[in-house]
Design a protein around this motif. Structure first.
Motif, PDB file in Angstrom:
ATOM      1  N   LEU A 131      31.799  41.496  44.196  1.00 14.11           N
ATOM      2  CA  LEU A 131      30.938  40.726  45.091  1.00 14.11           C
ATOM      3  C   LEU A 131      29.912  41.623  45.776  1.00 14.11           C
ATOM      4  O   LEU A 131      28.839  41.172  46.180  1.00 14.11           O
ATOM      5  N   LYS A 150      33.029  36.929  40.676  1.00 20.00           N
ATOM      6  CA  LYS A 150      31.927  36.442  39.862  1.00 20.00           C
ATOM      7  C   LYS A 150      32.180  36.897  38.433  1.00 20.00           C
ATOM      8  O   LYS A 150      32.910  37.859  38.199  1.00 20.00           O
ATOM      9  N   SER A 151      31.579  36.199  37.497  1.00 22.18           N
ATOM     10  CA  SER A 151      31.800  36.530  36.093  1.00 22.18           C
ATOM     11  C   SER A 151      31.009  37.766  35.694  1.00 22.18           C
ATOM     12  O   SER A 151      30.032  38.151  36.350  1.00 22.18           O
TER      13      SER A 151
END
Length: 535
Positions: free
Chosen positions: A209, A200-201
């Motif tokens: 995560l 994820k950014s």
């Protein structure tokens, strides 16, 4: 010519040469990390405590968050199984190392050396270690360099616990090694594989995560604890002790001990005149369903976050169709492809390029050997073989690398033995012109005229054969070549019409004129012999 030491310093920094001689974690200031024990922050975890751990990580202290994430994988079977599946699916893929496009001789030798080094490593373990970055957002593997003559190479990289690291106070994207300082020790160039996994950014503390999984993990633990308390007394009726109005405090205490004993041992005694009633607990089943509903929601939320769906992790409902399961499987496959590309990028940047620069002087990372994990995602070969020629015939400009990628067929390197195509049969293979006969062969077989000496005819025919045969042979050879080149009868017809449109017949006409003149003279000679006028 740049010296190797100067090249190392220019490309990787002044401390890079130190990493070639020893591991950074052997430093005395770092040695205390190896004697630490995990604090296991999941023990007594509450929403308030979880918030404090996550907030501390954003401020640079990653230790508690890293230990929390490790505990989550260890204690939660759903998280451990799904993340293990995602890492294992990538680790079991076949690996390959190829040179860059239009590789030079030096770049090809660098590729050969990289293949030799990786053949001695446990590449599957390397991928599994890098896979820990999915949950944490990053993973650091320490490199150990060795020397074989003038050649530098690495041994099996060592995964270091995430709790050994922190964030630099002035840069939230800079990971340092925890020591006695406030900022931590900067990681030595050439000493580490610094893998950043963008599940994820966000910046480093929020890329993992597990940040997304922490809250479902906490809620499920609460629901599981409440359900365990319910199951502890599930099936046992409520026990109510009754004592007379004039009972003393001692008698009340005796009755209470008896009620508790009945709950544990199903046996006990009470004074005469007292009673114990057993009543059925109301709404037992519905209470358990509430907890189970919460736990099921948490399981599905974790499966969606890790694998992109629920049907590939065993948490889907029984009414789901096979078609929907295939959709979820394709989503999982896309995650694996993303993972392996990120692993390959880190390996090339932190291992393959340094080896190529140290041993072969390759200064640009883009010219270093490339590492691949074969995901096996190829097109159907039969369908590709039927459709591709159609598009090529339509004028589509299709690069050869695209064909090799879609078909899964590797591109042959220079000097490699390759399969050769079977020679396509010529549609006119059976059409072969018979060996040409002398142009006047039929005349040789014809009977002579009555009274005509045979030597006249033979001499004339031999002279005609000698002069006419080369002209006819040239025509026959030209026609034979057209037959071999033509791919269809229509094309052959067009080629013959074009080739003989301006056929030069003058030479053959001259030969025939001479032949006719010779025949005339032969006839006159015959008449003279018959009339006696030979003189």
């Amino acid at each position: 010519m740049v010296s190797p030491k100067a090249l190392i310093k220019r490309l990787f920094g002044s401390e890079s040469s130190q990493a070639l001689e020893e591991e950074q974690t052997q430093d005395a200031r770092i040695g205390q990390l190896k004697r630490e024990f995990a604090d296991h922050p999941t023990k007594g975890l509450t929403p308030a405590k979880l918030y404090q751990i996550l907030e501390a990580a954003e401020q640079g202290d990653l230790k508690a968050q890293s230990e929390l994430f490790d505990d989550m994988e260890e204690k939660d079977s759903q998280i451990g199984a799904d993340l293990g599946k995602r890492r294992q699916l990538a680790a079991e893929l076949e690996w390959q190392i190829v040179p860059p496009d239009n590789a030079t001789a030096v770049e090809k030798r660098a590729t050969e050396q990289a293949i030799e080094v990786f053949s001695a490593l446990e590449v599957e373990d390397l991928i599994l270690d890098l896979g820990t970055g999915i949950g944490h957002g990053w993973a650091n593997l320490e490199l150990s360099w060795q020397r074989d003559g003038a050649m530098r190479y690495i041994e099996q990289p060592t995964h270091r616990p995430h709790s050994w690291f922190r964030l630099h106070t002035d840069d939230q994207n800079c990971i340092t090694l925890r020591d006695m300082s406030a900022t931590g020790a900067e990681l030595w160039p050439l000493g580490w594989v610094q893998h950043r996994h963008r599940a994820k950014s966000g910046y480093v503390a929020r890329m993992g995560l597990h940040r997304m999984l922490a809250w479902p993990y906490l809620f499920q633990n609460y629901a599981l604890g409440d359900l365990a308390q319910l199951l502890e007394i599930y099936g046992l009726p409520a026990r109510i002790g009754k004592y007379p109005k004039n009972a003393t405090e001692r008698e009340k205490a005796t009755l209470l001990r008896a009620v508790v004993t009945l709950g544990q041992n199903a046996a006990g005694i009470i004074p005469e005149g007292m009673a114990i009633d057993f009543t059925e607990a109301a709404g037992k089943g519905s209470s358990a369903d509430i907890y189970k509903t919460m736990m099921d929601w948490c399981e599905r939320a974790k499966a969606k976050a890790i694998l992109g769906g629920t049907l590939t992790s065993g948490t889907g409902e029984g009414t789901n169709t096979n078609a929907l399961g295939n959709v979820h499987e394709r989503g999982q496959t896309s995650l694996i492809r993303s993972d392996v590309r990120q692993y390959a990028g880190s390996i090339r940047k932190s291992i393959l390029w340094p080896m190529a620069a140290l041993n072969f002087g390759i200064e640009k990372a883009g010219r270093a050997p490339r590492f691949f994990l074969d995901t096996g995602e190829t097109e159907d070969l039969e369908r590709l073989s039927k459709s591709l020629p159609t598009f090529v015939d339509m004028g589509a400009k299709i690069p050869s690398w695209w064909f090799h990628e879609k078909s899964g067929i590797p591109k042959a390197q220079e000097g490699e033995e390759v399969l050769m195509p079977k020679a396509a049969p010529n549609p006119f293979g059976a059409l072969r012109l018979p060996a040409s006969k002398p142009p006047l062969a039929a005349l040789r077989q014809a009977p002579t005229q009555p009274g005509q000496p045979s030597y006249y005819r033979d001499a004339t025919l031999e002279q005609l054969d000698d002069q006419a045969q080369p002209i006819v042979d040239a025509w026959v050879n030209q026609v034979q070549q057209l037959v071999e080149q033509a791919e269809s009868f229509e094309q052959l017809q067009e080629m013959i019409a074009t080739a003989f449109d301006d056929l030069d017949e003058s030479e053959l006409a001259s030969v025939m004129a001479i032949a006719f003149e010779a025949a005339d003279l032969a006839g006159r000679a015959t008449v003279d012999e018959e009339t006696g006028n030979a003189d």
